[in-house]
Design a protein around this motif. Structure first.
Motif, PDB file in Angstrom:
ATOM      1  N   PRO A   1      -2.762  10.787   3.792  1.00  0.00           N
ATOM      2  CA  PRO A   1      -3.045  10.378   5.173  1.00  0.00           C
ATOM      3  C   PRO A   1      -4.126  11.256   5.789  1.00  0.00           C
ATOM      4  N   GLU A   2      -5.123  10.624   6.403  1.00  0.00           N
ATOM      5  CA  GLU A   2      -6.233  11.388   6.957  1.00  0.00           C
ATOM      6  C   GLU A   2      -5.985  11.868   8.355  1.00  0.00           C
ATOM      7  N   ASP A   3      -5.218  11.123   9.139  1.00  0.00           N
ATOM      8  CA  ASP A   3      -4.990  11.488  10.547  1.00  0.00           C
ATOM      9  C   ASP A   3      -3.595  12.034  10.715  1.00  0.00           C
TER      10      ASP A   3
ATOM     11  N   LEU B   1       0.810  -1.208   0.000  1.00  0.00           N
ATOM     12  CA  LEU B   1       0.000   0.000   0.000  1.00  0.00           C
ATOM     13  C   LEU B   1       0.846   1.261   0.000  1.00  0.00           C
ATOM     14  N   ALA B   2       0.263   2.341  -0.509  1.00  0.00           N
ATOM     15  CA  ALA B   2       0.937   3.638  -0.491  1.00  0.00           C
ATOM     16  C   ALA B   2      -0.104   4.739  -0.350  1.00  0.00           C
ATOM     17  N   VAL B   3       0.347   5.903   0.088  1.00  0.00           N
ATOM     18  CA  VAL B   3      -0.462   7.121   0.115  1.00  0.00           C
ATOM     19  C   VAL B   3       0.394   8.238  -0.460  1.00  0.00           C
ATOM     20  N   HIS B   4      -0.241   9.330  -0.812  1.00  0.00           N
ATOM     21  CA  HIS B   4       0.513  10.488  -1.300  1.00  0.00           C
ATOM     22  C   HIS B   4       0.986  11.320  -0.119  1.00  0.00           C
TER      23      HIS B   4
ATOM     24  N   TRP C   1      -1.154   5.073  12.920  1.00  0.00           N
ATOM     25  CA  TRP C   1       0.029   5.273  12.099  1.00  0.00           C
ATOM     26  C   TRP C   1       1.263   5.118  12.993  1.00  0.00           C
ATOM     27  N   THR C   2       2.247   4.378  12.543  1.00  0.00           N
ATOM     28  CA  THR C   2       3.492   4.238  13.299  1.00  0.00           C
ATOM     29  C   THR C   2       4.399   5.439  13.032  1.00  0.00           C
ATOM     30  N   GLY C   3       5.467   5.544  13.826  1.00  0.00           N
ATOM     31  CA  GLY C   3       6.381   6.671  13.678  1.00  0.00           C
ATOM     32  C   GLY C   3       7.074   6.721  12.333  1.00  0.00           C
ATOM     33  N   ASP C   4       7.220   5.558  11.674  1.00  0.00           N
ATOM     34  CA  ASP C   4       7.884   5.545  10.366  1.00  0.00           C
ATOM     35  C   ASP C   4       6.883   5.562   9.209  1.00  0.00           C
ATOM     36  N   GLY C   5       5.643   5.971   9.510  1.00  0.00           N
ATOM     37  CA  GLY C   5       4.673   6.170   8.442  1.00  0.00           C
ATOM     38  C   GLY C   5       4.030   4.908   7.910  1.00  0.00           C
ATOM     39  N   ARG C   6       3.874   3.899   8.761  1.00  0.00           N
ATOM     40  CA  ARG C   6       3.210   2.662   8.350  1.00  0.00           C
ATOM     41  C   ARG C   6       1.856   2.536   9.052  1.00  0.00           C
ATOM     42  N   LEU C   7       0.933   1.865   8.378  1.00  0.00           N
ATOM     43  CA  LEU C   7      -0.355   1.565   8.983  1.00  0.00           C
ATOM     44  C   LEU C   7      -0.201   0.349   9.895  1.00  0.00           C
ATOM     45  N   ARG C   8      -0.593   0.492  11.150  1.00  0.00           N
ATOM     46  CA  ARG C   8      -0.472  -0.609  12.111  1.00  0.00           C
ATOM     47  C   ARG C   8      -1.766  -1.410  12.132  1.00  0.00           C
ATOM     48  N   HIS C   9      -1.640  -2.732  12.011  1.00  0.00           N
ATOM     49  CA  HIS C   9      -2.766  -3.670  12.018  1.00  0.00           C
ATOM     50  C   HIS C   9      -3.869  -3.295  11.022  1.00  0.00           C
ATOM     51  N   PRO C  10      -3.519  -3.064   9.767  1.00  0.00           N
ATOM     52  CA  PRO C  10      -4.583  -2.747   8.799  1.00  0.00           C
ATOM     53  C   PRO C  10      -5.389  -3.992   8.442  1.00  0.00           C
TER      54      PRO C  10
ATOM     55  N   GLY D   1       2.889   0.387   4.073  1.00  0.00           N
ATOM     56  CA  GLY D   1       2.781  -0.922   4.686  1.00  0.00           C
ATOM     57  C   GLY D   1       2.029  -1.909   3.815  1.00  0.00           C
ATOM     58  N   HIS D   2       1.646  -3.020   4.417  1.00  0.00           N
ATOM     59  CA  HIS D   2       0.944  -4.054   3.665  1.00  0.00           C
ATOM     60  C   HIS D   2      -0.255  -4.556   4.474  1.00  0.00           C
ATOM     61  N   VAL D   3      -1.229  -5.128   3.762  1.00  0.00           N
ATOM     62  CA  VAL D   3      -2.414  -5.655   4.418  1.00  0.00           C
ATOM     63  C   VAL D   3      -2.652  -7.078   3.928  1.00  0.00           C
ATOM     64  N   GLY D   4      -2.862  -7.991   4.876  1.00  0.00           N
ATOM     65  CA  GLY D   4      -3.075  -9.392   4.517  1.00  0.00           C
ATOM     66  C   GLY D   4      -4.312  -9.993   5.139  1.00  0.00           C
ATOM     67  N   THR D   5      -5.122  -9.159   5.804  1.00  0.00           N
ATOM     68  CA  THR D   5      -6.333  -9.669   6.444  1.00  0.00           C
ATOM     69  C   THR D   5      -7.554  -8.871   5.963  1.00  0.00           C
TER      70      THR D   5
END
Length: 315
Positions: free
Chosen positions: A313-315, A221-224, A288-297, A234-238
């Motif tokens: 990013p919305e938040d 995944l990516a965002v602008h 969002w983690t400190g390094d710009g990743r989505l946590r538990h997406p 980050g990535h999402v697998g669930t």
């Protein structure tokens, strides 16, 4: 339809509960659509300026409910077990066959939730305050099987608590004196969410293992970023159903490319298949983690009504 001006929908900013001269509405988990009613005909335009009228035939009689031309803003909402369900819309968002569209509309029809009026008769209303537009909208008495005007709330704290009780995504708070700003995202509309969600651009995928062997295991995944370039998120697998995975595989196959559309760290890039950044989806996540990743997406579904260049990013 040419006699009515066109309006891009105004967008809300994520935030906390404001105080002062505000009102609130429930946040509906559906597909945003501006409805143009003129001469007994309906035209529905998505947030990314696509004509989606043909996809929702059960809404065709909406012009009969309004006396004269009008432009309405609202959300196309699907329901399951009496609750709004974005997943209930997924199988309809990309269908083009009139026969399949008609079958879906008969089997599980949608409701158009109307929350603003931008034009009435030959009079533009976007420069009127929200308070006045809301009164005009309530005066239209748009309430039927396939469309409805939901209640507003003066007590924002109560509205937010009620959204949680009802299992809604949250609320949208609106300043009573705010103008309608077409195509702009502004803090005079603030969305306060029970569940954090984020739009994302799919830039690749990694193969699955075990039960998912031979299929997609995770999406990359990516965002602008604020400056504009795509940034790995980050990535999402669930959150996927088997139907979602098959549909994603079909849509991603023709988008294959050799290189990553955005810089991706080597551990996440290992074994990845890269794709053109054209598909937009939505995930629920913890933070969002400190390094710009989505946590538990967790994957919620594709967003055909959103464009990749809108995803920030919305938040």
């Amino acid at each position: 339809m040419g006699s009515l001006p066109t309006y891009r929908p105004m967008l809300a900013v994520a935030g906390g509960l404001p105080s002062g001269p505000w009102a609130a509405e429930m946040k509906w988990d559906g597909i945003r659509a501006v409805a143009y009613l003129d001469g007994g005909r309906l035209r529905l335009m998505s947030r990314n300026d696509r004509d989606i009228t043909a996809a929702w035939p059960e809404l065709a009689e909406l012009p009969e409910a309004v006396d004269g031309p009008a432009v309405l803003d609202g959300e196309i909402v699907g329901f399951r077990a009496g609750r709004p369900s974005f997943e209930a819309l997924q199988h309809r968002m990309h269908v083009r066959s009139p026969e399949r569209i008609a079958a879906f509309a008969a089997e599980n029809p949608v409701v158009y939730i109307v929350f603003d009026v931008l034009h009435a008769g030959r009079t533009p209303l976007i420069d009127r305050p929200y308070r006045e537009r809301r009164d005009l909208l309530m005066g239209l008495e748009l309430s039927a099987r396939r469309w409805d005007t939901p209640p507003g709330y003066d007590d924002l704290a109560y509205a937010f608590a009620e959204s949680g009780r009802l299992g809604m995504e949250g609320i949208v708070a609106k300043r009573l004196d705010s103008r309608y700003l077409p195509g702009r995202r502004d803090r005079c509309w603030t969305k306060v969410k029970n569940v954090r969600t984020q739009e994302v651009v799919v830039i690749g995928w990694t193969p699955g293992a075990g039960r998912r062997s031979g299929a997609i295991g995770a999406l990359l995944l990516a965002v602008h970023a604020p400056a504009g370039p795509l940034t790995f998120a980050g990535h999402v697998g669930t959150g996927f159903t088997d139907t979602m995975l098959r549909d994603l595989a079909e849509r991603l196959a023709p988008l294959e490319r050799d290189a990553a559309p955005a810089p991706v760290p080597p551990p996440e890039a290992r074994g990845a298949h890269w794709v053109e950044p054209k598909l937009v989806g939505e995930v629920a996540y913890a933070e969002w983690t400190g390094d710009g990743r989505l946590r538990h997406p967790a994957w919620r579904g594709l967003r055909a009504d959103k464009s990749p260049d809108e995803v920030v990013p919305e938040d």
